[in-house]
Enzyme design. Structure first.
Site, mmCIF file in Angstrom:
data_model
loop_
_atom_site.group_PDB
_atom_site.id
_atom_site.type_symbol
_atom_site.label_atom_id
_atom_site.label_comp_id
_atom_site.label_asym_id
_atom_site.label_seq_id
_atom_site.Cartn_x
_atom_site.Cartn_y
_atom_site.Cartn_z
ATOM 1 N N ASP A 33 28.159 38.881 42.872
ATOM 2 C CA ASP A 33 27.382 38.235 41.698
ATOM 3 C C ASP A 33 27.458 39.244 40.331
ATOM 4 O O ASP A 33 27.656 40.189 40.503
ATOM 5 C CB ASP A 33 25.973 38.073 42.318
ATOM 6 C CG ASP A 33 25.039 37.018 41.659
ATOM 7 O OD1 ASP A 33 25.893 36.114 40.692
ATOM 8 O OD2 ASP A 33 23.786 37.089 41.769
ATOM 9 N N HIS A 50 35.018 36.279 35.706
ATOM 10 C CA HIS A 50 35.535 35.844 36.928
ATOM 11 C C HIS A 50 36.868 36.721 37.225
ATOM 12 O O HIS A 50 37.415 37.223 38.097
ATOM 13 C CB HIS A 50 35.686 34.298 37.146
ATOM 14 C CG HIS A 50 34.411 33.566 37.230
ATOM 15 N ND1 HIS A 50 33.137 33.912 38.155
ATOM 16 C CD2 HIS A 50 33.735 32.520 36.502
ATOM 17 C CE1 HIS A 50 32.386 33.150 37.723
ATOM 18 N NE2 HIS A 50 32.792 32.329 36.810
ATOM 19 N N LEU A 144 43.106 44.069 59.189
ATOM 20 C CA LEU A 144 41.904 43.574 58.405
ATOM 21 C C LEU A 144 41.779 42.073 58.220
ATOM 22 O O LEU A 144 42.566 41.539 57.984
ATOM 23 C CB LEU A 144 41.673 44.337 57.116
ATOM 24 C CG LEU A 144 40.825 43.839 56.213
ATOM 25 C CD1 LEU A 144 39.286 44.162 56.501
ATOM 26 C CD2 LEU A 144 41.062 43.962 54.439
#
Ligand code: FPP
Length: 253
Positions: A33, A50, A144
């Site tokens: 965020d 972004h 992962l």
């Protein structure tokens, strides 16, 4: 770590070495965020935040892989995010496509398996096909697991799970008496994965925002004022160090 001074590099290494490799969280979930505020502070359009946020995605995925984290879940786009201005939604989709196109080979070479949490049917064709390609290419990787939450909402996820269970009961695939926590879990997007041990939210907000509501029952929460585009590998190590200081009791004494 391009751009860091020698002192900064040493400081980052020091933090990394302080992390106890025997007490790592198996699963880290992140609510990324603060991209918009990061951009606003610099008089830039929100989309610039972004874009910088994607750089942190790359850095944090790499750092998690190197540390030996087994599962990383990133909240990239919520079901509510469709309500943002069209050009912002378009940019987020474009960034996702670019990320997958540019990073897929590297992710694959590094044994990263990509999964999506969320309903990808509603995504535009291009991001949808890139996602399907990435999932297919990396499906046998093991090091992962990178869960990208896309068009994700936890309440929708739970309702969808309930519908699928009811369907399976109706067609005698399972018995009502059989339903328990383990069975229920398998109907969620995260399936057999362990629940997040650590949930990180950047940018100073202290909310869960419809993210993994069932899965975070016993997660440790780490809230930081750092905005996502500023959340570098050293911030990840600090979050893990804080997690390692906590005593997890899972309701016991
Ligand atoms: C929150 O910041 C962030 C998002 C809604 C999107 C997160 C997406 C990325 C980091 C890029 C795409 C992801 C991948 C996996 C390639 P905000 O816009 O709500 O910030 P604000 O609260 O300051 O306005």
């Amino acid at each position: 770590m391009f751009g860091n001074t020698r002192e900064e590099i040493l400081e980052i290494e020091k933090l990394k070495n302080l992390v106890d490799k025997n007490k790592l969280p198996r699963h880290i979930a992140i609510i990324m965020d603060g991209n918009g505020r990061w951009a606003k502070k610099r008089f830039l359009p929100r989309t610039a935040g972004h874009k910088e946020g994607v750089e942190r995605v790359k850095e944090i995925v790499k750092a998690c892989g190197n540390l030996g984290i087994e599962y990383l879940t990133l909240y990239a786009f919520s079901t509510e995010n469709w309500a943002r201005p069209k050009d912002e939604v378009d940019t987020l989709m474009k960034l996702l496509v670019e990320y997958l196109r540019k990073e897929l080979d590297t992710l694959h070479r590094n044994n990263v398996k990509i999964k999506v949490l969320g309903n990808i049917e509603r995504l535009p064709d291009l991001p949808k096909s890139e996602i399907v390609r990435a999932i297919e290419k990396t499906k046998n990787n093991k090091k992962l697991i990178l869960n990208i939450a896309l068009n994700y909402g936890s309440r929708d996820e739970i309702i969808e799970a309930v519908k699928n269970i009811v369907h399976d009961v109706k067609y005698n695939k399972i018995d009502v008496e059989e339903i328990n926590k383990e069975i229920f879990k398998k109907y969620l997007y995260t399936g057999d994965q362990p629940d997040p041990d650590l949930l990180i939210r950047t940018s100073g907000e202290q909310r869960v925002s419809n993210f993994l509501l069932y899965q975070i029952a016993y997660s440790e929460f780490y809230f930081t004022d750092t905005l996502w585009p500023d959340f570098k590998e050293e911030h990840l190590y600090k979050a893990i160090l804080e997690y390692q200081k906590r005593e997890r009791r899972f309701g016991k004494i």
